[in-house]
Design an enzyme around this catalytic site. Structure first.
Site, short mmCIF file in Angstrom:
data_model
loop_
_atom_site.label_atom_id
_atom_site.label_comp_id
_atom_site.label_asym_id
_atom_site.label_seq_id
_atom_site.Cartn_x
_atom_site.Cartn_y
_atom_site.Cartn_z
N GLY A 18 0.84 -1.20 0.00
CA GLY A 18 0.00 0.00 0.00
C GLY A 18 0.87 1.25 0.00
O GLY A 18 2.10 1.16 0.14
N LYS A 43 -0.94 -10.92 -3.02
CA LYS A 43 0.25 -10.51 -3.77
C LYS A 43 1.46 -11.36 -3.44
O LYS A 43 2.60 -10.99 -3.77
CB LYS A 43 0.55 -9.02 -3.51
CG LYS A 43 -0.55 -8.12 -4.06
CD LYS A 43 -0.11 -6.69 -4.22
CE LYS A 43 -1.23 -5.91 -4.94
NZ LYS A 43 -0.97 -4.48 -5.00
N ILE A 96 0.80 0.89 13.54
CA ILE A 96 0.81 2.32 13.27
C ILE A 96 -0.61 2.84 13.00
O ILE A 96 -0.94 3.96 13.33
CB ILE A 96 1.70 2.63 12.04
CG1 ILE A 96 3.10 2.01 12.21
CG2 ILE A 96 1.78 4.13 11.77
CD1 ILE A 96 3.89 2.50 13.39
N GLU A 98 -4.09 4.35 12.47
CA GLU A 98 -4.93 5.22 13.30
C GLU A 98 -6.38 5.03 12.89
O GLU A 98 -6.67 4.87 11.71
CB GLU A 98 -4.52 6.68 13.10
CG GLU A 98 -5.38 7.65 13.89
CD GLU A 98 -4.92 9.10 13.78
OE1 GLU A 98 -3.97 9.37 13.03
OE2 GLU A 98 -5.55 9.95 14.42
N GLU A 209 -0.53 12.15 28.35
CA GLU A 209 -1.52 13.16 28.06
C GLU A 209 -2.77 12.86 28.87
O GLU A 209 -2.85 11.81 29.53
CB GLU A 209 -1.80 13.24 26.56
CG GLU A 209 -2.24 11.93 25.93
CD GLU A 209 -2.17 11.95 24.40
OE1 GLU A 209 -1.30 12.62 23.82
OE2 GLU A 209 -3.02 11.28 23.78
N HIS A 248 -6.29 12.60 19.65
CA HIS A 248 -6.18 11.18 19.96
C HIS A 248 -7.49 10.70 20.57
O HIS A 248 -8.03 11.35 21.46
CB HIS A 248 -5.05 10.93 20.96
CG HIS A 248 -3.68 11.10 20.38
ND1 HIS A 248 -2.60 11.47 21.14
CD2 HIS A 248 -3.22 10.97 19.12
CE1 HIS A 248 -1.53 11.54 20.36
NE2 HIS A 248 -1.88 11.25 19.12
#
Lengths: 290, 397
Positions: A18, A43, A96, A98, A209, A248
């Site tokens: 991708g 693939k 990774i 999101e 956070e 987030h």
């Protein structure tokens, strides 16, 4: 020493062909990361960026001995990719992607509990051990080798912190981006524990956070561990309003105990060197390591 | 994505959860028609008129009232629709009410006393599992219950591989002190509620109160429902329920161009790449003596078009006295971002009347600073995070 990834890691890329997967695989290879192949269902048998493409993770494990994976699969299929990797015996699964639906992550998180693997992320920048392996989307040049470990929920704020540390003449052992989603595989506490137990790491930077209990849990563990390794901490979002999601999906103040103020108080009580200004992370690290 | 009470109840009902029945009305006449229809269908003689806004505490603000006849339905609906409803959860100016739910009266007298409970379904972030949280203390502020009588709040965690098991539903009903027909009703209610939660990709159900009626029915009298934004791609029917009137117009516009923006009350606008760094930048603005006017994550591609869009969004807020752009260029090169800022600034001509501070760090940061400094524009440049804070202080002074 380092944690999670090093120059001997045999890494595959899920979602290899991708656009995201291709772009970042190229960057990782350029960095010198040991990418041994990739997986894109349908693939298999082709070659991409000079590496073999497999239909399944299982084939990649059998054919090239993959033990680590980085996932760039689109949100709707990413939880399945995590479970496939865990089922095939991959030991470190760095996700990774999101925007994975929470219900999918509830399933995947539960599925991997009985498997011998560690999930990092999702919605994270990945993991980097400077000069050995960049398994993520971070700019490699920012991370110079050294003795400071970094744990962070955020991408660019991790780069910011690493940059400040490097500008003080110090460097990084391993930086772990744990991700900003409500459900993540490796918690702040687990990542801090890995780094505290790493003989080469002499100081840990812990960046959190608003939202959730991860930083408080890590702080309490640190206090109980009795470790003498200093931790420098920062919590982003002191000015964030309650009840609003700040970028987030997990960054939302739900009650009185997951505000920046509350987290910082607990961290200070547990002996963590907390900075109020994000511009002072590097300076504080320099101060505590002498 | 938050929904109105009436929408939440529609979703619950579609999964077989019993709800207090009601009909939405947009004006007093519709409210009277709705009341007549409800009387025909349910036999109710009284009606409850409930303001539909995205905020709790509606009753406290005068947004929920009982009407004992059709004249009262008309006058109450007429007074609630169009009002600015102020509740403990809205801003001081309140929220405009566009519609009301005309609902059946479910507190009718009968063989036993009606009884209110609290129930919610949500994610337990520390275990990665969903849980049902419930209490005998219904109809009250649950935070207050948690503080004063925590032993009256129960939780039941659900294993995702098995789903809610029958014994768990029974446990809930036992803990709520129910027996006989009401007990059976409650176990059905809990099972249907959990099924609805999972199959609608919700991230919060809060039913307060759950009512046991005087004839032992169990139903949702209110419904606070939020759907996982990340799952809307496969829940199109719920995505269509989004009521843009309930959101800040600037946020709606920002989302349309793919920017992650949250409107705040301060005077310094900011444009940042990455959510964590954006929050840290807001905090830094406060430490420098300002107040952040917004949260804005421009994401991974900060080119001229995106920077321009972000400028336009930030400048819609008249309170903005300065703008801080903070980009840590990793894969994105800072010189490109700098050029983007310069181009956007030129394109927008005289629209930008406030000082701008640009802090670019990372790949090609020095080159970026040169581009900004040589552009001839009234833009302050910085490389270090602290420098940016100092510049903010300077322009606010």
């Amino acid at each position: 020493m380092s944690v999670l990834v090093n120059k001997n890691s045999k890494i595959i890329v899920q979602g290899f062909t991708g656009s995201e997967g291709t772009f970042h695989a190229e960057q990782m290879i350029e960095y010198g990361t040991n990418i041994v192949g990739g997986v894109t269902p349908g693939k298999g048998g082709q070659e991409h960026l000079g590496k073999p493409v497999f239909n399944t993770v299982e084939e990649a494990v059998q054919e090239v001995g993959a033990d680590t994976t980085i996932i760039f699969v689109p949100p709707a299929f990413a939880a399945d990719a995590i479970m496939e990797a865990a089922s095939a015996g991959i030991k470190v699964i760095i996700t990774i992607t999101e925007g994975i639906p929470v219900a999918d992550m509830v399933k995947a998180y539960n599925y991997i509990q009985n498997k011998d693997c560690r999930l990092v992320g999702p919605n994270c920048p990945g993991v980097i051990t400077p000069d050995e392996a960049k398994v993520g989307i971070m700019p490699g040049f920012v991370f110079k080798k050294g003795n400071v470990g970094v744990v962070s929920k955020s991408g660019t704020l991790t780069y910011e912190a690493a940059d400040q540390v490097v500008r003080q003449g110090l460097g990084i052992t391993t930086a772990i981006g744990i991700g900003g989603d409500p459900i993540i595989g490796t918690t702040t506490k687990e990542a801090v524990e890995l780094l505290i137990n790493d003989p080469e790491t002499s100081c840990v930077v812990m960046i959190g956070e608003i939202g959730g209990q991860l930083e408080a849990d890590a702080a309490k563990w640190y206090k109980e561990s009795g470790s003498k390794k200093p931790i420098v901490g920062f919590i982003a979002g002191e000015t964030a309003p309650a009840g609003r999601t700040m970028g987030h999906a997990g960054a939302i103040v739900g009650g009185s105990d997951d505000t920046a103020q509350a987290k910082k108080r607990i961290m200070r009580e547990c002996g963590i060197h907390v900075v109020d200004s994000p511009a002072e992370i590097g300076k504080k690290v320099k101060e505590v390591v002498g | 994505m938050n929904l109105h009470e009436y929408q939440g109840k529609e979703i619950l009902a579609s999964f077989g959860v019993r709800v207090q029945r009601g009909i939405v009305a947009h004006n007093a006449k519709e409210a009277v028609d709705a009341a007549k229809q409800l009387t025909q269908e349910t036999g109710t003689s009284w009606h409850v008129i409930k303001a539909q806004i995205h905020a709790g505490g509606r009753g406290k603000g005068g947004g929920v009232k009982l009407a004992k006849n059709l004249q009262e339905v008309e006058s109450i609906a007429g007074s609630i629709i169009g009002m600015n409803l102020i509740t403990p959860q809205t801003s001081a100016t309140g929220k405009k009410v566009h519609q009301v739910l005309v609902a059946e009266d479910v507190y009718y007298p009968g063989d036993s006393e009606p009884n209110e409970f609290y129930m919610s379904v949500l994610l337990n972030r520390s275990t990665g599992r969903n849980m049902i949280m419930y209490s005998t203390e219904g109809g009250m502020d649950i935070e207050q219950v948690a503080e004063e009588t925590p032993h009256l709040i129960f939780t039941e965690e659900i294993d995702p591989s098995t789903g809610l098991l029958p014994f768990q539903a029974r446990k809930v009903a036992f803990n709520l002190g129910l027996s006989g027909a009401a007990f059976k009703e409650m176990t059905r209610f809990v099972s249907a509620l959990y099924k609805a939660y999972v199959e609608s990709d919700a991230n919060l159900f809060e039913i307060n109160p759950v009512l046991k009626t005087s004839d032992d029915k169990v139903m949702a009298v209110d419904a606070k429902v939020s759907i996982d934004d990340n799952a809307l791609f496969r829940r199109k029917q719920y995505a269509e329920m989004r009521d843009l009137r309930e959101e800040s117009p600037i946020e709606v516009e920002a989302r349309a161009v793919g920017l992650n923006y949250v409107d705040l009350d301060g005077n310094v606008g900011c444009m940042v790449n990455g959510a964590g760094l954006a929050m840290a930048t807001m905090d830094l603005i406060k430490m420098a003596g300002g107040e952040p006017a917004n949260f804005l994550d421009v994401g991974g591609t900060a080119d001229a078009k995106r920077v321009e869009e972000a400028f336009r969004i930030i400048l819609k807020d008249p309170a903005v006295k300065a703008i801080l752009i903070n980009i840590f260029g990793g894969i994105v090169r800072c010189d490109r971002v700098a050029q983007g800022v310069v181009d956007a600034y030129k394109n927008m001509g005289d629209a930008i009347k406030v000082p701008i501070i640009v802090r670019l760090q990372g790949t090609n940061a020095e080159l970026a600073k040169e581009i900004i400094d040589n552009s001839g524009l009234a833009v302050h440049s910085a490389v270090q995070f602290q420098e940016a804070a100092d510049k903010v202080k300077e322009v606010l002074a």
